[in-house]
Design an enzyme around this catalytic site. Structure first.
Site, PDB file in Angstrom:
ATOM      1  N   HIS A  76       0.887  -1.170   0.000  1.00  0.00           N
ATOM      2  CA  HIS A  76       0.000   0.000   0.000  1.00  0.00           C
ATOM      3  C   HIS A  76       0.920   1.214   0.000  1.00  0.00           C
ATOM      4  CE1 HIS A  76      -2.450  -2.937   2.334  1.00  0.00           C
ATOM      5  NE2 HIS A  76      -3.504  -2.317   1.850  1.00  0.00           N
TER       6      HIS A  76
ATOM      7  N   ASP B 220       2.385   1.843   3.379  1.00  0.00           N
ATOM      8  CA  ASP B 220       3.394   0.915   3.931  1.00  0.00           C
ATOM      9  C   ASP B 220       4.770   1.357   3.471  1.00  0.00           C
ATOM     10  OD1 ASP B 220       1.095  -0.683   4.329  1.00  0.00           O
ATOM     11  OD2 ASP B 220       1.470  -1.753   2.454  1.00  0.00           O
TER      12      ASP B 220
ATOM     13  N   GLU C 291     -10.701  -6.661  -4.669  1.00  0.00           N
ATOM     14  CA  GLU C 291     -10.567  -7.750  -3.683  1.00  0.00           C
ATOM     15  C   GLU C 291     -11.832  -7.799  -2.816  1.00  0.00           C
ATOM     16  OE1 GLU C 291      -6.798  -7.786  -1.575  1.00  0.00           O
ATOM     17  OE2 GLU C 291      -7.790  -8.574   0.204  1.00  0.00           O
TER      18      GLU C 291
ATOM     19  N   GLU D  27      -9.224 -13.456  -1.659  1.00  0.00           N
ATOM     20  CA  GLU D  27      -8.510 -13.772  -0.414  1.00  0.00           C
ATOM     21  C   GLU D  27      -9.255 -14.877   0.329  1.00  0.00           C
ATOM     22  OE1 GLU D  27      -6.735 -10.639   1.829  1.00  0.00           O
ATOM     23  OE2 GLU D  27      -7.261 -11.547   3.737  1.00  0.00           O
TER      24      GLU D  27
ATOM     25  N   HIS E   5     -11.329 -13.912   3.349  1.00  0.00           N
ATOM     26  CA  HIS E   5     -12.484 -13.088   3.017  1.00  0.00           C
ATOM     27  C   HIS E   5     -13.622 -13.972   2.502  1.00  0.00           C
ATOM     28  CE1 HIS E   5      -9.805  -9.282   2.230  1.00  0.00           C
ATOM     29  NE2 HIS E   5      -9.650  -9.784   3.440  1.00  0.00           N
TER      30      HIS E   5
ATOM     31  N   ASP F 279     -11.205 -11.837  10.580  1.00  0.00           N
ATOM     32  CA  ASP F 279     -10.156 -11.955   9.577  1.00  0.00           C
ATOM     33  C   ASP F 279      -8.809 -12.172  10.271  1.00  0.00           C
ATOM     34  OD1 ASP F 279      -8.999 -11.797   7.092  1.00  0.00           O
ATOM     35  OD2 ASP F 279      -9.144  -9.621   6.919  1.00  0.00           O
TER      36      ASP F 279
HETATM   37  C1  XUL Z   1      -7.642  -6.530   4.356  1.00  0.00           C
HETATM   38  C2  XUL Z   1      -6.887  -6.910   3.153  1.00  0.00           C
HETATM   39  C3  XUL Z   1      -6.029  -5.854   2.549  1.00  0.00           C
HETATM   40  C4  XUL Z   1      -5.951  -5.896   1.055  1.00  0.00           C
HETATM   41  C5  XUL Z   1      -5.197  -4.753   0.449  1.00  0.00           C
HETATM   42  O1  XUL Z   1      -8.495  -7.512   4.839  1.00  0.00           O
HETATM   43  O2  XUL Z   1      -6.937  -8.037   2.720  1.00  0.00           O
HETATM   44  O3  XUL Z   1      -4.764  -5.952   3.110  1.00  0.00           O
HETATM   45  O4  XUL Z   1      -5.366  -7.070   0.616  1.00  0.00           O
HETATM   46  O5  XUL Z   1      -5.686  -3.530   0.826  1.00  0.00           O
HETATM   47 CO    CO Z   2      -5.954  -9.009   1.161  1.00  0.00          CO
END
Ligand code: XUL
Ligand code: CO
Length: 434
Positions: free
Chosen positions: A100, A103, A231, A266, A269, A305
């Site tokens: 990001h 970061d 995502e 993900e 998720h 999460d």
């Molecule tokens: C948060 C997540 C983030 C994204 C990128 O749950 O997965 O880190 O991958 O913003």
């Molecule tokens: Co992510």
């Protein structure tokens, strides 16, 4: 400055090795179905959890003070994190990283100052990429940590906040292009709502669509060729996130005529949305939109999460079954969006976590390939739908029959013969090959 002293490049030693700092299954140059493991899996280290995370949780502060967390200025700390990131990727032989904007570079006190710091850090990253050969899988903008984004960025009810989100996305896209990033991710952390009756959902979603179109127009203008990815995540931090799951995102894209976005799935998720990891991958793959993967896992006993490193061989095998059957990850990869546990406080734990994740996916890849090529699974799947391959079933698929025709066929054929779904048999194949 070497941060991981005493740890060199992680070797492949094979399944019999007892060395915790060696790969047992991930052999980068081993070929499977015409491609090397490195080409199939395209691993990436994430900048945020691994180098910015401290182990803090809602009940207490961080437990880890890594050497790169100490410095006189925020920039000095950012430089140390960056050095440690490239050292880790090189020693793990991981070909990619993801970041990001925040970061990589601390936020300044104005849009201009934040952009200046980001560019300074990006130029340093470019040098490090050149030195190490490590590449950028994707970049993104953090549009959820700064308090100004408490009600979202592109879906914020206040236009002034949306503009700040746009400023960050513009800079993050510019920098991702500069660093040769192969994708650009939108994760809508706070793009959603906490309370439906102070929210105009339809209007917020229209703003998100417009925002994406402007981002794409900017990408085209600067010549950024990377793949845009959304995502999905159903909740956390907001009660309801707009990018709930693969199916929701695909519907959103279609209803706003957006065809330039694929999905970054993900694992944790998907499970928060009440699906399996493989389910959300398959939904994306069936739409031709499987772009990339954030590799992690949740915890079956709790509903948040947890971002644990992937170790479950069923998950990795099922995921790789979907990936292989849909033709691979393209410009995407397997990004370890995962963090070591709060009480894993040794520097070495970062290596052990990544080695475990890489080996788990290498085994998933090998097992999935064998299931596809050696077991009757594919054949069985094909046979299950054989009644649509010929005769009236085929005519139905071709749109050549009416509802009345189908009624007459039912009347003529009488009660269908039962056909078993053979679930247990297939579950046993998977176990046999694991
Ligand atoms: C948060 C997540 C983030 C994204 C990128 O749950 O997965 O880190 O991958 O913003
Ligand atoms: Co992510």
């Amino acid at each position: 400055m070497e941060y991981f002293k005493g740890i060199g490049e992680i070797p492949f030693e094979g399944a019999k090795s007892k060395n915790p700092l060696a790969f047992k299954h991930y052999k980068a140059d081993e070929k499977i179905a015409g491609k090397t493991m490195k080409e199939h899996l395209r691993f990436a280290v994430c900048h945020w959890h691994t180098f910015c995370g401290t182990g803090a949780d809602p009940f207490g502060p961080g437990t880890r003070k890594y050497p790169w967390h100490v410095g006189k200025t925020a920039i000095e700390i950012a430089e140390k994190k960056q050095d440690a990131l490239f050292e880790l990727c090189s020693k793990l032989t991981v070909p990619y990283y993801c970041f990001h904007d925040r970061d990589l570079a601390p936020e300044g006190s104005s849009v201009q100052e934040s952009e200046d710091i980001l560019w300074k850090m990006a130029e340093r990253s470019k040098k490090k990429q050149k030195e190490t050969g490590v590449k950028l899988l994707w970049g993104t903008a953090n549009l959820f940590s700064n308090p100004r984004y408490m009600n979202g960025a592109s879906t914020n009810p206040d236009f002034d906040v949306l503009c700040h989100g746009a400023a960050q996305v513009k800079a993050a896209l510019d920098v991702t292009k500069f660093l040769g990033g192969e994708n650009y991710v939108f994760w809508g952390g706070r793009e959603g709502y906490d309370f439906l009756f102070n929210t105009d959902m339809k209007r917020e979603l229209a703003h998100f669509a417009q925002f994406l179109k402007l981002a794409k127009a900017h990408a085209d203008k600067i010549g950024f060729k990377g793949q845009f990815l959304i995502e999905p995540k159903p909740m956390e931090p907001t009660k309801h996130q707009y990018d709930f799951d693969s199916a929701t995102v695909l519907g959103f894209l279609k209803s706003h005529d957006i065809d330039f976005v694929k999905l970054n799935i993900e694992a944790n998720h998907a499970t928060l949305a009440g699906h399996t990891f493989a389910h959300d991958l398959q939904v994306a793959a069936d739409a031709g939109k499987l772009g990339s993967i954030d590799a992690n896992r949740g915890d079956a006993q709790n509903g948040w999460d947890t971002d644990q490193f992937p170790t479950n061989l069923y998950d990795t095998t099922e995921a790789m079954l979907v990936v292989l059957r849909s033709g691979g990850l393209g410009s995407g990869g397997l990004n370890f969006d995962a963090k070591v546990r709060r009480n894993s406080t040794d520097l070495e734990d970062i290596f052990l976590a990544h080695i475990g994740g890489m080996d788990a996916f290498a085994r998933g890849l090998k097992t999935a390939h064998r299931i596809i090529t050696e077991s009757p699974l594919q054949e069985q799947l094909k046979n299950r739908y054989a009644s649509y391959d010929k005769g009236d079933g085929k005519k139905f698929e071709q749109g050549k029959l009416t509802l009345e025709n189908l009624r007459d066929l039912a009347a003529k054929k009488g009660e269908p013969k039962q056909i078993s779904g053979k679930q247990e048999l297939i579950e046993n194949y998977i176990n046999d090959y694991i």
